[in-house]
Design an enzyme around this catalytic site. Structure first.
Site, PDB file in Angstrom:
ATOM      1  N   SER A 311       0.815  -1.220   0.000  1.00  0.00           N
ATOM      2  CA  SER A 311       0.000   0.000   0.000  1.00  0.00           C
ATOM      3  C   SER A 311       0.848   1.270   0.000  1.00  0.00           C
ATOM      4  CB  SER A 311      -0.935  -0.014   1.214  1.00  0.00           C
ATOM      5  OG  SER A 311      -0.171  -0.167   2.388  1.00  0.00           O
ATOM      6  N   CYS A 313       3.888   1.306  -1.460  1.00  0.00           N
ATOM      7  CA  CYS A 313       4.972   0.949  -2.379  1.00  0.00           C
ATOM      8  C   CYS A 313       4.873   1.713  -3.695  1.00  0.00           C
ATOM      9  CB  CYS A 313       4.880  -0.550  -2.634  1.00  0.00           C
ATOM     10  SG  CYS A 313       5.988  -1.142  -3.885  1.00  0.00           S
ATOM     11  N   GLY A 353       2.273  -7.944   0.508  1.00  0.00           N
ATOM     12  CA  GLY A 353       2.186  -6.648  -0.177  1.00  0.00           C
ATOM     13  C   GLY A 353       0.879  -6.457  -0.911  1.00  0.00           C
ATOM     14  N   ARG A 376      -0.067  -2.580   6.308  1.00  0.00           N
ATOM     15  CA  ARG A 376      -1.116  -1.606   6.576  1.00  0.00           C
ATOM     16  C   ARG A 376      -2.142  -2.101   7.590  1.00  0.00           C
ATOM     17  NH1 ARG A 376      -5.983  -0.329   5.781  1.00  0.00           N
ATOM     18  NH2 ARG A 376      -6.252  -2.479   5.146  1.00  0.00           N
ATOM     19  N   TYR A 399       1.968   5.614   8.951  1.00  0.00           N
ATOM     20  CA  TYR A 399       2.436   4.355   8.343  1.00  0.00           C
ATOM     21  C   TYR A 399       3.373   4.734   7.209  1.00  0.00           C
ATOM     22  CZ  TYR A 399       2.193  -0.118   5.776  1.00  0.00           C
ATOM     23  OH  TYR A 399       2.512  -1.289   5.132  1.00  0.00           O
ATOM     24  N   ARG A 414      22.131  -0.399   3.115  1.00  0.00           N
ATOM     25  CA  ARG A 414      21.261  -1.201   2.255  1.00  0.00           C
ATOM     26  C   ARG A 414      20.660  -0.349   1.144  1.00  0.00           C
ATOM     27  NH1 ARG A 414      15.597  -2.758   5.237  1.00  0.00           N
ATOM     28  NH2 ARG A 414      14.923  -3.736   3.365  1.00  0.00           N
ATOM     29  N   GLY A 477     -20.874  -6.737  -7.156  1.00  0.00           N
ATOM     30  CA  GLY A 477     -20.702  -7.319  -5.821  1.00  0.00           C
ATOM     31  C   GLY A 477     -20.671  -6.289  -4.707  1.00  0.00           C
TER      32      GLY A 477
HETATM   33  P1  IMP Z   1       0.857  -3.617   2.750  1.00  0.00           P
HETATM   34  O1  IMP Z   1       0.373  -4.749   3.608  1.00  0.00           O
HETATM   35  O2  IMP Z   1       0.070  -3.494   1.485  1.00  0.00           O
HETATM   36  O3  IMP Z   1       0.903  -2.336   3.494  1.00  0.00           O
HETATM   37  O4  IMP Z   1       2.327  -3.997   2.283  1.00  0.00           O
HETATM   38  C1  IMP Z   1       3.370  -4.295   3.179  1.00  0.00           C
HETATM   39  C2  IMP Z   1       4.556  -4.811   2.394  1.00  0.00           C
HETATM   40  O5  IMP Z   1       5.050  -3.808   1.494  1.00  0.00           O
HETATM   41  C3  IMP Z   1       5.755  -5.187   3.214  1.00  0.00           C
HETATM   42  O6  IMP Z   1       5.662  -6.439   3.814  1.00  0.00           O
HETATM   43  C4  IMP Z   1       6.887  -5.121   2.198  1.00  0.00           C
HETATM   44  O7  IMP Z   1       6.978  -6.288   1.420  1.00  0.00           O
HETATM   45  C5  IMP Z   1       6.443  -4.005   1.270  1.00  0.00           C
HETATM   46  N1  IMP Z   1       7.132  -2.720   1.573  1.00  0.00           N
HETATM   47  C6  IMP Z   1       7.441  -2.175   2.756  1.00  0.00           C
HETATM   48  N2  IMP Z   1       7.988  -0.957   2.609  1.00  0.00           N
HETATM   49  C7  IMP Z   1       8.049  -0.721   1.288  1.00  0.00           C
HETATM   50  C8  IMP Z   1       8.534   0.366   0.506  1.00  0.00           C
HETATM   51  O8  IMP Z   1       8.973   1.406   0.996  1.00  0.00           O
HETATM   52  N3  IMP Z   1       8.443   0.213  -0.835  1.00  0.00           N
HETATM   53  C9  IMP Z   1       7.922  -0.904  -1.427  1.00  0.00           C
HETATM   54  N4  IMP Z   1       7.427  -1.933  -0.725  1.00  0.00           N
HETATM   55  C10 IMP Z   1       7.493  -1.850   0.621  1.00  0.00           C
END
Ligand code: IMP
Length: 498
Positions: A311, A313, A353, A376, A399, A414, A477
């Site tokens: 979310s 990314c 993700g 998220r 977040y 890194r 839906g």
């Molecule tokens: P969410 O559950 O959709 O919020 O996604 C979380 C996941 O996004 C994490 O487990 C990582 O794999 C990925 N992620 C975390 N930080 C970043 C970022 O800054 N850029 C791209 N992907 C990220």
């Protein structure tokens, strides 16, 4: 011309729907188990199982010690983030491992130790009752804060103030927590030491922990009944980091990388497997069959999949790399199953993700994922490590992505390509306590599984039938063609709820 161009679009979880199977008396929601393997670990299957298919992402704004403790109590695991100093991360792991849960093996005292010395240990550990044992670990008695007054007794030896064995209620050789709890409840005491036949101290249980255990039947723990701890590492300082995490008694290591199909990750896994063969390593993230093989052959015991869907990314926008999570899961789990047939090793797949709603979790599991990682979802909880703020009368929590400018402030090498960011910073609506949210989420997952007529995640993989839905059918839906006179018209559109 490119080596390969695939004209079949990659799919997201949102595009699939489940077809019902036949619900039987065995697949009612109370009978469904959500237990799932955390990592391939022969001989340690019980220890390395999750009891719910959810883990929290290795992110600064998501997975600290508090999340680690609460999520392990509820059957999942938090991947403790590595974008912090080695010492700070090891302290978080230690906090999880020393959290009192069920049978505990507290620090022991020797009878000739001074009360003043024990008092300092008490200040460090926060524990107020200690068992006293001799050099052979034979239990001699208990000393608690009621047994001394520091201004009067600091020079006394512990044996002068302890309650000795003949005056302590003890139990022998009880392995069942429920049985031990009922002995304690009948005893009028606040603590029950459990001894081996020869008098050696095995564990203690505390009255104040009983409710906690009864409330947490899905808790995941190690063989000493301490909560399970998972910590992430990077491929730069891993040698020192892994050593510190292992001293803190971490159970499983996960490599945190947005692109895991690299020589750096291979070398990191091989190094860990060489130096600490007992520690399972989770690799990732990858999105292709080749990526899966590459990391598993290096020694990874579970593989995290997903690129570009988070979310926060912006990797796809910035670099043009990524893939829809549904297609990734389908492709990689096919390879996982093939690898299992070839070798007998079952390597769990973690969908990571962009999993935003419970139906996404369910679809990911149905497609073949063993569990799901979310950032998220967990960032919104009381237990995430951020402070609540109020914006336009809404309670929010910050977040941010691990590739955002904010996370990179933490300096690690890194991000040597620091000329651009891969993540953003934002706010998510505060959702309250994890325990209350999970209850609803898990009820929905079980309800879908019941509709599909399956009793376990393994059976879900074998029997689920899915179908791609058209954009119009997805629209159909949702609530349509009625008027709902509430301020939450927006909310009904909000996929982000549980
Ligand atoms: P969410 O559950 O959709 O919020 O996604 C979380 C996941 O996004 C994490 O487990 C990582 O794999 C990925 N992620 C975390 N930080 C970043 C970022 O800054 N850029 C791209 N992907 C990220």
């Amino acid at each position: 011309m490119a080596k390969n161009i695939n004209y079949e679009p990659s799919r997201t979880l949102m595009e699939f729907r489940l077809l019902p199977g036949q619900t039987s008396k065995e697949s009612t929601t109370e009978k469904i188990s959500l237990t799932t393997p955390l990592v391939y670990s022969p001989g340690n299957e019980k220890k390395h199982n999750l009891n719910i298919p959810l883990v929290s992402a290795a992110m600064q704004s998501v997975s600290g010690a508090e999340m680690g403790i609460e999520l392990a109590k509820l059957g999942g695991a938090a991947f403790i983030f590595c974008s912090q100093s080695i010492e700070a991360q090891a302290t978080m792991v230690k906090k999880i491992k020393t959290h009192k849960a069920g049978f505990v093996k507290p620090k022991t005292m020797k009878p000739d130790m001074r009360i003043s010395e024990m008092y300092n240990i008490r200040k460090d550990t926060g524990h107020s009752t200690f068992p006293v044992v001799d050099n052979n670990e034979i239990f001699l008695g208990l000393i608690s804060k009621w047994d001394y007054e520091i201004s009067l007794h600091s020079d006394y030896q512990i044996k002068d103030r302890m309650i000795s064995l003949e005056n302590v209620k003890v139990a022998r050789n009880i392995a069942d927590l429920k049985e031990a709890n009922s002995v304690l409840l009948e005893s009028h005491k606040s603590v029950l030491p459990i001894l081996e036949d020869d008098g050696k101290l095995l564990y203690m249980i505390f009255r104040k922990d009983i409710n906690d255990q009864l409330n947490n039947p899905l808790e995941v723990h190690d063989e000493k009944k301490r909560l399970l701890a998972v910590a992430s590492i990077n491929t730069y300082d891993y040698k020192e980091r892994v050593a510190a995490l292992i001293s803190a008694e971490v159970d499983v290591i996960a490599i945190d990388s947005s692109d895991g199909h690299t020589i750096y990750q291979k070398e990191s896994i091989e190094w860990i497997k060489k130096h600490y063969p007992q520690i399972p390593v989770i690799g990732g993230n990858i999105i292709t069959k080749e990526g899966f093989r590459y990391l598993v052959e290096a020694g990874a015991g579970a593989i995290k999949v997903g690129m570009g869907g988070g979310s926060i990314c912006i990797t796809q926008e910035q670099k043009g790399t990524g893939r829809g999570l549904a297609t990734t899961i389908i492709d990689v789990t096919e390879e996982r199953d093939k690898y299992f047939k070839e070798t007998g090793k079952y390597i769990p797949i973690i969908a990571d993700g962009g999993v935003t709603s419970t139906k996404d979790i369910t679809i990911a599991l149905a497609l073949g994922a063993d569990y799901v990682m979310m950032g998220r979802y967990f960032a919104r909880m009381e237990e995430s490590p951020t402070d609540k703020i109020v914006v336009n009368n809404r309670v929010m929590k910050p977040y941010w992505g691990e590739g955002s400018a904010r996370a990179r402030d933490w300096k690690l090498k890194r991000y040597n390509q620091s000329k651009f960011v891969e993540g953003v910073e934002g706010l998510v609506e505060y959702a309250g306590r994890l325990r209350d949210n999970l209850e609803e989420t898990l009820a929905k997952i079980k309800s879908s599984m019941s509709t599909c007529g399956v009793q376990s995640i393994k059976e879900f993989h074998e029997k689920a039938e899915l179908e791609l839905a058209s954009a119009l059918s997805i629209r159909e839906g949702k609530v349509h063609d009625i008027y709902q006179a509430t301020e939450s018209n927006e909310k009904q559109e909000d996929e982000t709820a549980n």
